[in-house]
Enzyme design. Structure first.
Site, short mmCIF file in Angstrom:
data_model
loop_
_atom_site.label_atom_id
_atom_site.label_comp_id
_atom_site.label_asym_id
_atom_site.label_seq_id
_atom_site.Cartn_x
_atom_site.Cartn_y
_atom_site.Cartn_z
N HIS A 100 0.19 -0.41 -10.29
CA HIS A 100 -0.67 -1.24 -9.42
C HIS A 100 -1.07 -2.54 -10.13
CE1 HIS A 100 -3.52 -0.90 -5.73
NE2 HIS A 100 -3.22 -2.16 -5.97
N ARG B 114 0.84 -1.18 0.00
CA ARG B 114 0.00 0.00 0.00
C ARG B 114 0.89 1.25 0.00
NH1 ARG B 114 -3.24 -2.64 -1.82
NH2 ARG B 114 -5.35 -3.15 -1.12
#
Length: 310
Positions: free
Chosen positions: A273, A225
């Site tokens: 991502h 994250r």
């Protein structure tokens, strides 16, 4: 008939509609899957960040929310969510993460950029890497994904240290926990991989003080994250040479803004991502199985503990 609302991002509907309906049919469930069920008639919600549902209050009949991602930080703090929340746990997610992490670990371990990017007629024979047993790797976060990555790196010969908030016992990984264990896990590490969830306790866990504990020139790999890292501290450590390279797949704002300093820093690799992508074919089966459990009165799998945030 079971009413399932596809409340994920609208542009995902085309790729998920058929796999979900196939999975429901194979499970023997009679499901009406739609993007526009009336809230009061919905039995289950399929959710993703930036989807069509943000206020769960009207969904008074809803038995559970099925998250399509492994991470739940975008929803776990939603005060309107009173229904059970299930995160996605899928072997294909683990496989994708392992391949991405191992690939980038080997890239930095072997110094591959020297030759891939240096096709300029210079014979660069002065550098050769240590063998894997001489390259200590630390993984922050040794849940399912972190443990899978640690086992794969162990098989290649890397000494792997894993850190978690609570005590863990995982074969082939030196497991540490707590604040003292975090300092020990980071001290002298040459490659650090972040696979923690984002919670108030993990935000900026890799800050200036902790970056200074790593071996000089260490590599940071973050497919976990974005907020796990203090961006300014990382940029300063890259400028000073304390950190040799950072490969980052996740960011505080996504897509990463075009003017963000990471784009201009030559020792940063940005990937969009993609380290662990949910795949419609396999995730649809997991959702169908979990809904089948709910309809049978069995406990849902992969329930999120909101007191810890994952």
């Amino acid at each position: 008939m079971i009413n399932v609302l596809f409340g994920a991002k609208p542009d995902m509907w085309a790729e998920y509609e058929a796999p979900l309906n196939d999975a429901f049919a194979k499970s023997g469930l009679q499901v009406d899957l739609s993007v526009d069920h009336a809230p009061s008639e919905v039995d289950y919600i399929i959710y993703s960040p930036a989807g069509t549902v943000s206020d769960f209050t009207p969904f008074t009949r809803c038995k559970a929310v099925m998250n399509l991602w492994a991470g739940v930080d975008s929803i776990v703090g939603n005060q309107t969510l009173t229904q059970p929340l299930c995160r996605m746990v899928d072997d294909s997610l683990s496989r994708g993460m392992v391949e991405w992490v191992v690939g980038h670990t080997l890239r930095h371990h072997l110094g591959m950029d020297r030759h891939i990017l240096g096709q300029d007629g210079v014979w660069r024979s002065e550098f050769f890497p240590p063998v894997a047993p001489d390259r200590p790797v630390t993984i922050l976060g040794i849940g399912q994904l972190g443990a899978a990555c640690g086992q794969a790196l162990h098989q290649l010969g890397f000494p792997v240290t894993g850190w978690s908030r609570s005590a863990m016992d995982i074969p082939n990984i030196r497991c540490l926990q707590g604040d003292a264990g975090l300092q020990k896990a980071l001290t002298g590490a040459e490659i650090v991989i972040l696979l923690l969830p984002h919670t108030p306790r993990t935000e900026n866990i890799l800050n200036a003080e902790r970056l200074a504990l790593l071996a000089s020139g260490a590599c940071v790999i973050n497919p976990g994250r974005g907020p796990l890292i203090d961006d300014n501290a990382l940029l300063a450590a890259l400028d000073s040479g304390q950190i040799g390279h950072a490969t980052l797949d996740v960011f505080r704002a996504e897509p990463l803004p075009a003017d963000h300093p990471f784009w201009a820093q030559p020792q940063v690799t940005v990937t969009p991502h993609i380290a662990a992508t949910t795949r419609p074919e396999t995730s649809s089966g997991i959702i169908a199985d979990n809904i089948k459990r709910g309809e049978a009165g069995e406990p849902f799998l992969h329930l999120v503990d909101r007191t810890v945030g994952y």
